[in-house]
Design a protein around this motif. Structure first.
Motif, PDB file in Angstrom:
ATOM      1  N   ALA A 194      -2.100   9.598 -13.660  1.00 37.77           N
ATOM      2  CA  ALA A 194      -1.676  10.016 -12.319  1.00 37.77           C
ATOM      3  C   ALA A 194      -0.548   9.113 -11.845  1.00 37.77           C
ATOM      4  O   ALA A 194      -0.396   7.981 -12.316  1.00 37.77           O
ATOM      5  N   GLN A 195       0.211   9.635 -10.902  1.00 34.74           N
ATOM      6  CA  GLN A 195       1.273   8.855 -10.269  1.00 34.74           C
ATOM      7  C   GLN A 195       0.785   8.418  -8.902  1.00 34.74           C
ATOM      8  O   GLN A 195       0.494   9.235  -8.035  1.00 34.74           O
ATOM      9  N   SER A 196       0.663   7.109  -8.694  1.00 33.33           N
ATOM     10  CA  SER A 196       0.286   6.607  -7.381  1.00 33.33           C
ATOM     11  C   SER A 196       1.536   6.481  -6.531  1.00 33.33           C
ATOM     12  O   SER A 196       2.650   6.801  -6.966  1.00 33.33           O
ATOM     13  N   GLU A 197       1.394   5.975  -5.347  1.00 37.84           N
ATOM     14  CA  GLU A 197       2.547   5.751  -4.470  1.00 37.84           C
ATOM     15  C   GLU A 197       3.499   4.722  -5.080  1.00 37.84           C
ATOM     16  O   GLU A 197       4.696   4.704  -4.766  1.00 37.84           O
ATOM     17  N   TYR A 198       2.970   3.876  -5.985  1.00 40.18           N
ATOM     18  CA  TYR A 198       3.746   2.748  -6.483  1.00 40.18           C
ATOM     19  C   TYR A 198       4.113   2.831  -7.966  1.00 40.18           C
ATOM     20  O   TYR A 198       5.118   2.268  -8.382  1.00 40.18           O
TER      21      TYR A 198
ATOM     22  N   VAL B 236      -4.882  -9.304  -2.482  1.00 39.83           N
ATOM     23  CA  VAL B 236      -3.851  -8.507  -1.799  1.00 39.83           C
ATOM     24  C   VAL B 236      -3.174  -7.621  -2.830  1.00 39.83           C
ATOM     25  O   VAL B 236      -2.325  -8.066  -3.605  1.00 39.83           O
ATOM     26  N   GLU B 237      -3.579  -6.368  -2.871  1.00 39.46           N
ATOM     27  CA  GLU B 237      -3.097  -5.391  -3.855  1.00 39.46           C
ATOM     28  C   GLU B 237      -2.626  -4.151  -3.106  1.00 39.46           C
ATOM     29  O   GLU B 237      -3.423  -3.489  -2.438  1.00 39.46           O
ATOM     30  N   PRO B 238      -1.340  -3.819  -3.187  1.00 37.07           N
ATOM     31  CA  PRO B 238      -0.848  -2.671  -2.418  1.00 37.07           C
ATOM     32  C   PRO B 238      -1.347  -1.325  -2.928  1.00 37.07           C
ATOM     33  O   PRO B 238      -1.496  -0.380  -2.139  1.00 37.07           O
ATOM     34  N   ASP B 239      -1.612  -1.205  -4.226  1.00 36.15           N
ATOM     35  CA  ASP B 239      -1.907   0.098  -4.829  1.00 36.15           C
ATOM     36  C   ASP B 239      -3.417   0.375  -4.828  1.00 36.15           C
ATOM     37  O   ASP B 239      -4.150  -0.066  -5.697  1.00 36.15           O
TER      38      ASP B 239
ATOM     39  N   VAL C  20     -15.293 -11.800  -1.567  1.00 40.40           N
ATOM     40  CA  VAL C  20     -14.024 -11.143  -1.876  1.00 40.40           C
ATOM     41  C   VAL C  20     -13.650 -10.157  -0.777  1.00 40.40           C
ATOM     42  O   VAL C  20     -14.436  -9.294  -0.396  1.00 40.40           O
ATOM     43  N   LYS C  21     -12.421 -10.289  -0.291  1.00 40.98           N
ATOM     44  CA  LYS C  21     -11.880  -9.349   0.696  1.00 40.98           C
ATOM     45  C   LYS C  21     -10.608  -8.738   0.128  1.00 40.98           C
ATOM     46  O   LYS C  21      -9.684  -9.452  -0.257  1.00 40.98           O
ATOM     47  N   ILE C  22     -10.563  -7.405   0.076  1.00 38.55           N
ATOM     48  CA  ILE C  22      -9.405  -6.695  -0.456  1.00 38.55           C
ATOM     49  C   ILE C  22      -8.524  -6.215   0.697  1.00 38.55           C
ATOM     50  O   ILE C  22      -9.014  -5.605   1.651  1.00 38.55           O
ATOM     51  N   THR C  23      -7.232  -6.503   0.591  1.00 41.42           N
ATOM     52  CA  THR C  23      -6.258  -6.016   1.562  1.00 41.42           C
ATOM     53  C   THR C  23      -5.199  -5.220   0.819  1.00 41.42           C
ATOM     54  O   THR C  23      -4.583  -5.732  -0.120  1.00 41.42           O
TER      55      THR C  23
END
Length: 286
Positions: A26-30, A105-108, A131-134
């Motif tokens: 698949a193609q993500s936004e990134y 901190v992971e944008p995708d 763990v906190k994901i942003t």
């Protein structure tokens, strides 16, 4: 019918692996995200045509970016992982009970979801309450942070496309400011073996060397990386990776590893002559 996945390491070199089937695409936004099942390496995740990790060798990368700084810094409480959408670095960090918080901190967001679905043993670190994901851009996240982290691990992919900002002078300066007065930054440094990768390798070292009082490079052998040879950067405000290394303290932890040992820690910083020459040439420019 044989199905092969080929990764172009250079315009003249490619790495090919026979795969049983493609599990996801698949193609993500990134980026383009693909997952393949192979006999030799198990499941592999591929971003924009490049293998990010496989089940067979992911432990090498994750152990080397976590255990090396953790065996040097005496009191890590707060960790920031830039990138890290597969969860492998977080999974390795949670082996340390003294760590209080781990910011990922992971944008995708799709990359995280795919990792959770197809690589649950790697992504299980995300389930730890520390763990906190942003979902955000790493550089933007860092810009307003000051004196906050003991350890920053830049687990982003190559310095191109949406991650390009994580390999700039501004990024390393932002990391410096976000670290506490004795903080450590570890980052993937790529491989200098192929000529077309050498420019990025040199530029990375030059920028970090200018930003931190202590800057060293270390190595590991990772089969699915280009040339099977990968390097990491160790940058610190205070601690030297060898003179401040405490193997006795680390060995007392009893952490089970498949790659990292305290003997290997020392040897990883002993680099081939051509790599030493590249690094010294960039340092002499400053």
């Amino acid at each position: 019918m044989d199905i092969w996945f080929s990764q172009m390491d250079t315009d003249n070199v490619k790495t090919s692996i026979r795969v049983d089937k493609q599990l996801f695409s698949a193609q993500s936004e990134y980026q383009r995200i693909d997952v393949f099942q192979s006999q030799e390496f198990g499941k592999m995740i591929v971003l924009d045509g490049e293998i990010i990790f496989s089940e067979a060798d992911e432990f090498i990368y994750n152990e080397m970016v976590v255990h090396v700084p953790m065996a040097v810094h005496p009191d890590v409480k707060k960790v920031l992982i830039i990138g890290g959408g597969d969860g492998g670095v977080a999974r390795t960090c949670i082996e340390y009970p003294e760590i209080v918080s781990i910011d990922v901190v992971e944008p995708d967001e799709m990359f995280i979801q795919v990792s959770r679905e197809f690589f649950p043993e790697t992504a299980k670190g995300f389930d730890d309450p520390r763990v906190k994901i942003t979902n955000a851009d790493g550089l933007r996240f860092l810009r307003n942070r000051r004196n906050e982290y003991d350890l920053i691990i830049n687990d982003s992919t190559d310095p191109f496309g949406h991650t390009e900002g994580l390999f700039t002078k501004e990024f390393y300066g932002s990391c410096y400011r976000a670290l506490k007065e004795d903080g450590i930054m570890v980052y993937q440094h790529g491989s200098p073996f192929y000529d077309e990768d050498e420019i990025a390798f040199r530029a990375m070292h030059r920028k970090v060397y200018r930003s931190f009082p202590i800057s060293r490079v270390y190595q590991a052998s990772i089969p699915t990386c280009p040339a099977g040879y990968w390097m990491f950067g160790f940058a610190s405000k205070k601690y030297h990776p060898l003179t401040d290394f405490d193997p006795e303290r680390w060995n007392k932890r009893g952490i089970r590893t498949w790659y990292y040992t305290t003997n290997l820690h020392t040897g990883a910083f002993m680099l081939p002559k051509y790599v030493e020459d590249l690094l010294e040439e960039e340092e002499d420019k400053i």
